[in-house]
Scaffold this motif. Structure first.
Motif, PDB file in Angstrom:
ATOM      1  N   GLY A 158       0.793  -1.222   0.000  1.00  0.00           N
ATOM      2  CA  GLY A 158       0.000   0.000   0.000  1.00  0.00           C
ATOM      3  C   GLY A 158       0.826   1.274   0.000  1.00  0.00           C
ATOM      4  N   ASP A 159       0.314   2.256  -0.725  1.00  0.00           N
ATOM      5  CA  ASP A 159       0.887   3.599  -0.739  1.00  0.00           C
ATOM      6  C   ASP A 159      -0.264   4.584  -0.907  1.00  0.00           C
ATOM      7  OD1 ASP A 159       0.138   3.459  -3.423  1.00  0.00           O
ATOM      8  OD2 ASP A 159       2.175   3.124  -4.144  1.00  0.00           O
ATOM      9  N   THR A 160       0.056   5.847  -1.017  1.00  0.00           N
ATOM     10  CA  THR A 160      -0.989   6.880  -1.108  1.00  0.00           C
ATOM     11  C   THR A 160      -1.970   6.583  -2.240  1.00  0.00           C
ATOM     12  OG1 THR A 160       0.511   8.533  -0.207  1.00  0.00           O
ATOM     13  CG2 THR A 160      -1.408   9.356  -1.384  1.00  0.00           C
ATOM     14  N   ASN A 161      -1.450   6.172  -3.397  1.00  0.00           N
ATOM     15  CA  ASN A 161      -2.327   5.929  -4.554  1.00  0.00           C
ATOM     16  C   ASN A 161      -3.289   4.769  -4.306  1.00  0.00           C
ATOM     17  OD1 ASN A 161      -1.234   8.003  -6.032  1.00  0.00           O
ATOM     18  ND2 ASN A 161       0.252   6.717  -7.109  1.00  0.00           N
ATOM     19  N   SER A 162      -2.766   3.641  -3.819  1.00  0.00           N
ATOM     20  CA  SER A 162      -3.641   2.475  -3.610  1.00  0.00           C
ATOM     21  C   SER A 162      -4.646   2.751  -2.496  1.00  0.00           C
ATOM     22  CB  SER A 162      -2.812   1.225  -3.300  1.00  0.00           C
ATOM     23  OG  SER A 162      -2.127   1.344  -2.073  1.00  0.00           O
ATOM     24  N   ILE A 163      -4.213   3.465  -1.461  1.00  0.00           N
ATOM     25  CA  ILE A 163      -5.125   3.806  -0.363  1.00  0.00           C
ATOM     26  C   ILE A 163      -6.233   4.720  -0.874  1.00  0.00           C
ATOM     27  CG2 ILE A 163      -5.316   5.064   1.827  1.00  0.00           C
ATOM     28  CD1 ILE A 163      -2.411   4.068   2.434  1.00  0.00           C
ATOM     29  N   ASP A 164      -5.859   5.747  -1.633  1.00  0.00           N
ATOM     30  CA  ASP A 164      -6.852   6.692  -2.163  1.00  0.00           C
ATOM     31  C   ASP A 164      -7.880   6.002  -3.046  1.00  0.00           C
ATOM     32  OD1 ASP A 164      -5.496   8.689  -0.860  1.00  0.00           O
ATOM     33  OD2 ASP A 164      -4.947   9.820  -2.653  1.00  0.00           O
ATOM     34  N   GLU A 165      -7.391   5.172  -3.955  1.00  0.00           N
ATOM     35  CA  GLU A 165      -8.301   4.492  -4.897  1.00  0.00           C
ATOM     36  C   GLU A 165      -9.292   3.605  -4.147  1.00  0.00           C
ATOM     37  OE1 GLU A 165      -5.950   2.360  -7.720  1.00  0.00           O
ATOM     38  OE2 GLU A 165      -4.983   4.180  -8.479  1.00  0.00           O
ATOM     39  N   THR A 166      -8.809   2.914  -3.120  1.00  0.00           N
ATOM     40  CA  THR A 166      -9.677   1.992  -2.387  1.00  0.00           C
ATOM     41  C   THR A 166     -10.661   2.738  -1.498  1.00  0.00           C
ATOM     42  OG1 THR A 166      -7.726   0.540  -2.348  1.00  0.00           O
ATOM     43  CG2 THR A 166      -9.647  -0.200  -1.151  1.00  0.00           C
ATOM     44  N   ILE A 167     -10.210   3.803  -0.863  1.00  0.00           N
ATOM     45  CA  ILE A 167     -11.119   4.626  -0.049  1.00  0.00           C
ATOM     46  C   ILE A 167     -12.253   5.172  -0.917  1.00  0.00           C
ATOM     47  CG2 ILE A 167     -11.336   6.841   1.169  1.00  0.00           C
ATOM     48  CD1 ILE A 167      -8.582   6.284   2.425  1.00  0.00           C
ATOM     49  N   LYS A 168     -11.902   5.679  -2.102  1.00  0.00           N
ATOM     50  CA  LYS A 168     -12.928   6.231  -3.002  1.00  0.00           C
ATOM     51  C   LYS A 168     -13.977   5.173  -3.362  1.00  0.00           C
ATOM     52  CE  LYS A 168     -10.003   8.194  -5.964  1.00  0.00           C
ATOM     53  NZ  LYS A 168      -9.482   8.894  -7.177  1.00  0.00           N
ATOM     54  N   LEU A 169     -13.518   3.976  -3.703  1.00  0.00           N
ATOM     55  CA  LEU A 169     -14.443   2.885  -4.039  1.00  0.00           C
ATOM     56  C   LEU A 169     -15.353   2.542  -2.856  1.00  0.00           C
ATOM     57  CD1 LEU A 169     -12.310   0.293  -6.052  1.00  0.00           C
ATOM     58  CD2 LEU A 169     -14.489   1.288  -6.778  1.00  0.00           C
ATOM     59  N   ALA A 170     -14.779   2.493  -1.662  1.00  0.00           N
ATOM     60  CA  ALA A 170     -15.561   2.157  -0.468  1.00  0.00           C
ATOM     61  C   ALA A 170     -16.631   3.218  -0.208  1.00  0.00           C
ATOM     62  CB  ALA A 170     -14.637   2.022   0.738  1.00  0.00           C
ATOM     63  N   ILE A 171     -16.261   4.476  -0.320  1.00  0.00           N
ATOM     64  CA  ILE A 171     -17.224   5.554  -0.076  1.00  0.00           C
ATOM     65  C   ILE A 171     -18.338   5.525  -1.120  1.00  0.00           C
ATOM     66  CG2 ILE A 171     -17.509   8.076  -0.111  1.00  0.00           C
ATOM     67  CD1 ILE A 171     -14.727   8.255   1.252  1.00  0.00           C
ATOM     68  N   GLU A 172     -17.971   5.295  -2.387  1.00  0.00           N
ATOM     69  CA  GLU A 172     -18.969   5.236  -3.468  1.00  0.00           C
ATOM     70  C   GLU A 172     -19.975   4.107  -3.239  1.00  0.00           C
ATOM     71  OE1 GLU A 172     -16.605   4.771  -6.960  1.00  0.00           O
ATOM     72  OE2 GLU A 172     -15.826   6.833  -6.871  1.00  0.00           O
TER      73      GLU A 172
END
Length: 245
Positions: A37-51
């Protein structure tokens, strides 16, 4: 008998199937830099979870990308505490960027398995994460050392069981070095889950029945057919009258 069930998945671990998994789960554990995990993978996954209105959890690990966090790492207490807190700081920084809320913390791999039986490491883990858990839960296995240490420290917990893993008689997971550690047949996974829900027991690898408490079931996101398993379990639990939430 319970009528609502939480299904969780470990995600953001480089498999790239999050967009297929997340619509069929209700909470997720996002790798935050220890095993992956890094900033990019964390961001992408957080966005999917919120959506998808999925509850968001942090998934800290031993700092060991080489072994994907699945080996017991020999490092000092200070190093481990600093690593766990750095992982959570990064995760919460990214979560706040998206106005997301931390629902839970779930340790990963060897860290999860070791604090289930090792009181010294369980104490250190609770000390490391205590300040991050004011409004969040800790996912723990039933009848584990970490459960007792968390409750002693007034930490809110949710009991986790594994939908896709076989159990030993002491409620530890069958080691991944054994060929029968993982359940990969969708029907077998569903039956495993339903048995635990209906009986408050789990059938172990030796055929024994052991008491278990479950608030959330994990399906590993890196299992080869994880998407098919999650979809099948989700759809069939709904047919059985359970709400996934």
């Amino acid at each position: 008998m319970i009528k609502s069930i939480d299904i969780n998945c470990d995600v953001g671990e480089g498999v790239g199937n999050e967009h297929l998994l997340i619509p069929f789960i209700s909470s997720c554990n996002i790798a935050c830099g220890g095993h992956f995990g890094d900033t990019n993978s964390i961001d992408e996954t957080i966005k999917l979870a919120i959506e998808n209105n999925v509850k968001i959890g942090a998934h800290p690990s031993f700092p060991d990308t080489e072994n994907f966090g699945r080996k017991l790492l020999q490092i000092s207490d200070d190093e481990l505490k600093k690593s766990i807190q750095n992982q959570l700081d990064l995760f919460l920084e990214r979560l706040s960027f998206f106005d997301g809320k931390l629902h839970h913390i779930k340790p990963h791999g060897a860290l999860y398995n070791t604090i289930a039986v090792d009181e010294k490491l369980a104490d250190l883990f609770i000390e490391s994460i205590r300040n991050y858990l004011k409004d969040a839960f800790l996912y723990v296995p039933y009848n584990s050392v970490i459960e007792k240490v968390a409750l002693k420290n007034n930490i809110k917990i949710k009991y986790e069981a594994f939908a896709d893993r076989n159990y030993n008689n002491d409620l530890s997971l069958v080691s991944r070095t054994h060929k029968n550690a993982l359940l990969v047949d969708e029907t077998a996974v569903l039956n495993h889950v339903l048995y635990m829900i209906r009986n408050n027991q789990v059938k172990t690898i030796s055929g024994s029945e052991k008491k278990i408490k479950v608030d959330t079931f994990c399906v590993h996101g890196d299992t080869k057919n994880a998407v098919e398993i999650v979809k099948y379990v989700y759809q069939n639990l709904e047919k059985e009258g359970f709400k996934i939430e």
